[in-house]
Design a protein around this motif. Structure first.
Motif, mmCIF file in Angstrom:
data_model
loop_
_atom_site.group_PDB
_atom_site.id
_atom_site.type_symbol
_atom_site.label_atom_id
_atom_site.label_comp_id
_atom_site.label_asym_id
_atom_site.label_seq_id
_atom_site.Cartn_x
_atom_site.Cartn_y
_atom_site.Cartn_z
ATOM 1 N N ALA A 122 10.342 25.271 -12.761
ATOM 2 C CA ALA A 122 10.350 26.431 -13.648
ATOM 3 C C ALA A 122 9.966 25.992 -15.049
ATOM 4 O O ALA A 122 10.584 25.075 -15.601
ATOM 5 N N VAL A 123 8.956 26.636 -15.625
ATOM 6 C CA VAL A 123 8.536 26.342 -17.002
ATOM 7 C C VAL A 123 8.533 27.658 -17.760
ATOM 8 O O VAL A 123 7.631 28.479 -17.613
ATOM 9 N N GLY A 124 9.581 27.895 -18.556
ATOM 10 C CA GLY A 124 9.664 29.154 -19.283
ATOM 11 C C GLY A 124 11.089 29.488 -19.650
ATOM 12 O O GLY A 124 11.951 28.605 -19.753
ATOM 13 N N GLY A 125 11.345 30.772 -19.828
ATOM 14 C CA GLY A 125 12.657 31.224 -20.256
ATOM 15 C C GLY A 125 13.601 31.481 -19.099
ATOM 16 O O GLY A 125 13.347 31.110 -17.944
ATOM 17 N N GLY A 126 14.710 32.166 -19.407
ATOM 18 C CA GLY A 126 15.760 32.364 -18.425
ATOM 19 C C GLY A 126 15.324 33.130 -17.198
ATOM 20 O O GLY A 126 15.776 32.847 -16.083
ATOM 21 N N SER A 127 14.430 34.119 -17.362
ATOM 22 C CA SER A 127 13.977 34.891 -16.209
ATOM 23 C C SER A 127 13.177 34.023 -15.246
ATOM 24 O O SER A 127 13.311 34.143 -14.013
ATOM 25 N N VAL A 128 12.371 33.142 -15.793
ATOM 26 C CA VAL A 128 11.583 32.226 -14.957
ATOM 27 C C VAL A 128 12.498 31.252 -14.225
ATOM 28 O O VAL A 128 12.325 30.966 -13.034
ATOM 29 N N VAL A 129 13.491 30.735 -14.928
ATOM 30 C CA VAL A 129 14.437 29.801 -14.309
ATOM 31 C C VAL A 129 15.217 30.487 -13.195
ATOM 32 O O VAL A 129 15.392 29.932 -12.094
ATOM 33 N N ASP A 130 15.703 31.706 -13.452
ATOM 34 C CA ASP A 130 16.423 32.443 -12.419
ATOM 35 C C ASP A 130 15.534 32.708 -11.205
ATOM 36 O O ASP A 130 15.987 32.637 -10.053
ATOM 37 N N ALA A 131 14.263 33.021 -11.466
ATOM 38 C CA ALA A 131 13.334 33.261 -10.360
ATOM 39 C C ALA A 131 13.181 32.009 -9.503
ATOM 40 O O ALA A 131 13.197 32.082 -8.264
ATOM 41 N N ALA A 132 13.030 30.861 -10.142
ATOM 42 C CA ALA A 132 12.863 29.616 -9.383
ATOM 43 C C ALA A 132 14.078 29.335 -8.509
ATOM 44 O O ALA A 132 13.946 28.902 -7.352
ATOM 45 N N LYS A 133 15.276 29.605 -9.040
ATOM 46 C CA LYS A 133 16.485 29.370 -8.252
ATOM 47 C C LYS A 133 16.509 30.227 -6.990
ATOM 48 O O LYS A 133 16.792 29.739 -5.884
ATOM 49 N N ILE A 134 16.234 31.511 -7.140
ATOM 50 C CA ILE A 134 16.325 32.388 -5.979
ATOM 51 C C ILE A 134 15.151 32.158 -5.035
ATOM 52 O O ILE A 134 15.257 32.381 -3.814
ATOM 53 N N VAL A 135 14.023 31.672 -5.559
ATOM 54 C CA VAL A 135 12.893 31.305 -4.703
ATOM 55 C C VAL A 135 13.304 30.213 -3.713
ATOM 56 O O VAL A 135 12.896 30.229 -2.540
ATOM 57 N N GLU A 193 7.404 11.614 -9.031
ATOM 58 C CA GLU A 193 7.286 10.312 -8.360
ATOM 59 C C GLU A 193 8.650 9.819 -7.896
ATOM 60 O O GLU A 193 8.809 9.344 -6.761
ATOM 61 N N ARG A 194 9.669 9.951 -8.745
ATOM 62 C CA ARG A 194 11.017 9.502 -8.380
ATOM 63 C C ARG A 194 11.532 10.239 -7.154
ATOM 64 O O ARG A 194 12.195 9.643 -6.284
ATOM 65 N N LEU A 195 11.235 11.538 -7.060
ATOM 66 C CA LEU A 195 11.730 12.361 -5.964
ATOM 67 C C LEU A 195 10.782 12.359 -4.758
ATOM 68 O O LEU A 195 11.050 13.044 -3.768
ATOM 69 N N ASN A 196 9.685 11.630 -4.885
ATOM 70 C CA ASN A 196 8.695 11.548 -3.806
ATOM 71 C C ASN A 196 8.170 12.932 -3.429
ATOM 72 O O ASN A 196 8.002 13.266 -2.251
ATOM 73 N N ALA A 197 7.904 13.741 -4.455
ATOM 74 C CA ALA A 197 7.363 15.088 -4.250
ATOM 75 C C ALA A 197 5.840 15.046 -4.327
ATOM 76 O O ALA A 197 5.281 14.477 -5.277
ATOM 77 N N HIS A 198 5.188 15.638 -3.348
ATOM 78 C CA HIS A 198 3.727 15.602 -3.282
ATOM 79 C C HIS A 198 3.090 16.968 -3.481
ATOM 80 O O HIS A 198 1.879 17.057 -3.704
ATOM 81 N N ARG A 199 3.882 18.055 -3.396
ATOM 82 C CA ARG A 199 3.351 19.403 -3.554
ATOM 83 C C ARG A 199 4.242 20.138 -4.557
ATOM 84 O O ARG A 199 5.194 20.835 -4.199
ATOM 85 N N VAL A 200 3.921 19.974 -5.840
ATOM 86 C CA VAL A 200 4.746 20.514 -6.922
ATOM 87 C C VAL A 200 4.218 21.886 -7.313
ATOM 88 O O VAL A 200 3.074 22.024 -7.779
ATOM 89 N N PHE A 201 5.046 22.911 -7.129
ATOM 90 C CA PHE A 201 4.641 24.290 -7.402
ATOM 91 C C PHE A 201 5.313 24.774 -8.675
ATOM 92 O O PHE A 201 6.535 24.687 -8.815
ATOM 93 N N LEU A 202 4.526 25.296 -9.613
ATOM 94 C CA LEU A 202 5.029 25.750 -10.907
ATOM 95 C C LEU A 202 5.288 27.254 -10.894
ATOM 96 O O LEU A 202 4.422 28.042 -10.479
ATOM 97 N N ILE A 203 6.461 27.658 -11.346
ATOM 98 C CA ILE A 203 6.747 29.051 -11.662
ATOM 99 C C ILE A 203 6.836 29.102 -13.178
ATOM 100 O O ILE A 203 7.777 28.553 -13.775
ATOM 101 N N ALA A 204 5.843 29.706 -13.807
ATOM 102 C CA ALA A 204 5.652 29.549 -15.249
ATOM 103 C C ALA A 204 5.675 30.880 -15.988
ATOM 104 O O ALA A 204 5.364 31.940 -15.421
ATOM 105 N N SER A 205 6.023 30.799 -17.246
ATOM 106 C CA SER A 205 5.887 31.936 -18.150
ATOM 107 C C SER A 205 4.431 32.376 -18.196
ATOM 108 O O SER A 205 3.513 31.557 -18.331
#
Length: 389
Positions: free
Chosen positions: A96-109, A30-42
């Motif tokens: 990104a919801v998960g460990g380091g590999s998930v976080v790294d994936a979200a960054k490069i995405v 809500e603060r960022l006014n995001a309407h399409r939140v996509f999860l990259i999850a464990s």
């Protein structure tokens, strides 16, 4: 004491703790006014627990989709696949919801979206390159879509703007970097971490300690980084031993999360890491060693190798761990023994016939050049490896 230096503050909004992850994320969307939140999850969190479903429900109509196919050591292939799904969902915020590999994936995405990269070869030329003048980042544009991280482990990669991605064609882990790959916010919820396997939790905690140790030992640190990292290392030392004894201790788990945050303070502010990071990246990308075991098997030997150039810093480490006057390398080795993690390269399947290859690949790392004791060539890497064999 370092008398000349600088301190860089990262482009991150905030770290949030003390709230359930779903609630905190909904407030951030809500603060960022995001309407399409996509999860990259464990995958495990998404399929074996209700944690991701809680987050989806909290987001309500803002939820856009989930990708849960990120493997260990974040491959280019998985990142490109996740980016395609995010684009198809019209994502305006990646989480990104998960460990380091998930976080790294979200960054490069974020960068795959920005540059319309649709195959693994599209990342060629964007990797960080080591040069005599220092690391040279690739020519990424600033991403218009940003991310939030909700970590389930302690590796701490969410606190910096770099991403480690493995090129499986060459079995080589590479660093990609842009300042705005840094998450806008990080949400710490210890309740999510109870699902993390014990060895992964403890091992990723030692990986977080790696950030703090190498920052304290770096000749390019500063008093603020040193003070914060030493406090973080104490949080992790006590918290990991406590969760080893009682995995259900949420207070100890939160202490570990705070320790990971504080220990990453140097890396977050671009204080360069050293040989433990350089070798660890090769052990993962080239030898398939789980990332969370690399520090456990390598750090005592790296500390011993670096002691001639970092004796004062290592004395501060031992004092932070409650054993003033002891050798930091021996104290850390005993700590790993108490956690019952692997302590030698042979325990994680790395034999001496691989040392020369590891040495050559480690020399490609920007962190090898930044090690506090100069590393002149692959033979110095091999020397450290033999100490850890």
């Amino acid at each position: 004491m370092i008398k000349v230096g600088l301190h860089q503050y990262p482009p991150m909004d905030q770290v949030i703790f003390g709230k359930p992850a779903g609630q905190a994320l909904a407030e951030e969307a809500e603060r960022l006014n995001a309407h399409r939140v996509f999860l990259i999850a464990s995958h495990t969190l998404n399929t074996k627990t209700d944690e991701i479903e809680k987050i989806r429900k909290a987001l309500g109509s803002r939820y856009a989709g989930t990708f849960d196919g990120v493997p260990q050591h974040t491959t280019r292939t998985s990142a490109v696949a996740a980016a395609a799904r995010a684009v198809g969902a019209g994502a305006d915020l990646i989480v990104a919801v998960g460990g380091g590999s998930v976080v790294d994936a979200a960054k490069i995405v974020l960068m795959c979206i920005e540059h319309k990269i649709t195959d693994e070869g599209g990342l060629d030329g964007f990797e960080v390159v080591s040069t005599p003048e220092g690391p040279r980042p690739g020519p990424f544009r600033a991403p218009r879509v940003r991310m939030i991280a909700i970590p389930s482990t302690l590796s701490g990669g969410e606190y910096n703007a770099g991403s480690l991605v493995t090129d499986t064609r060459r079995k080589l882990k590479q660093i990609f970097h842009h300042p705005l790959m840094m998450p806008r916010s990080i949400i710490l919820d210890p309740a999510i971490t109870v699902h993390t396997p014990q060895n992964l939790w403890l091992g990723s905690g030692t990986r977080a300690m790696d950030h703090g140790i190498e920052a304290v030992c770096s000749p390019r640190g500063n008093p603020l980084v040193e003070s914060v990292c030493l406090r973080g290392l104490r949080y992790l030392y006590d918290g990991l031993l406590a969760t080893k004894m009682n995995p259900d201790d949420l207070e100890a788990r939160q202490s570990c999360q705070l320790g990971s945050w504080l220990s990453a303070f140097g890396l977050q502010c671009r204080v360069p890491m050293g040989a433990s990071h350089a070798i660890g990246h090769v052990l993962g990308g080239t030898c398939d060693v789980p990332h969370y075991f690399c520090t456990a098997v390598m750090m005592p030997s790296v500390l011993e190798f670096n002691r001639p150039d970092t004796a004062g810093a290592q004395d501060k480490l031992a004092e932070a761990w409650g054993v003033p006057g002891a050798k930091a390398s021996e104290t850390f080795a005993e700590f790993i023994r108490q956690l019952e993690l692997p302590r030698r390269l042979s325990e994680v399947g790395v034999t001496e016939d691989k040392f020369d290859l590891i040495g050559r690949n480690a020399m490609l790392s920007v962190f090898t050049r930044a090690n506090p004791r100069p590393i002149k060539g692959p033979e110095d890497i091999v020397k450290i490896l033999r100490m850890a064999a």
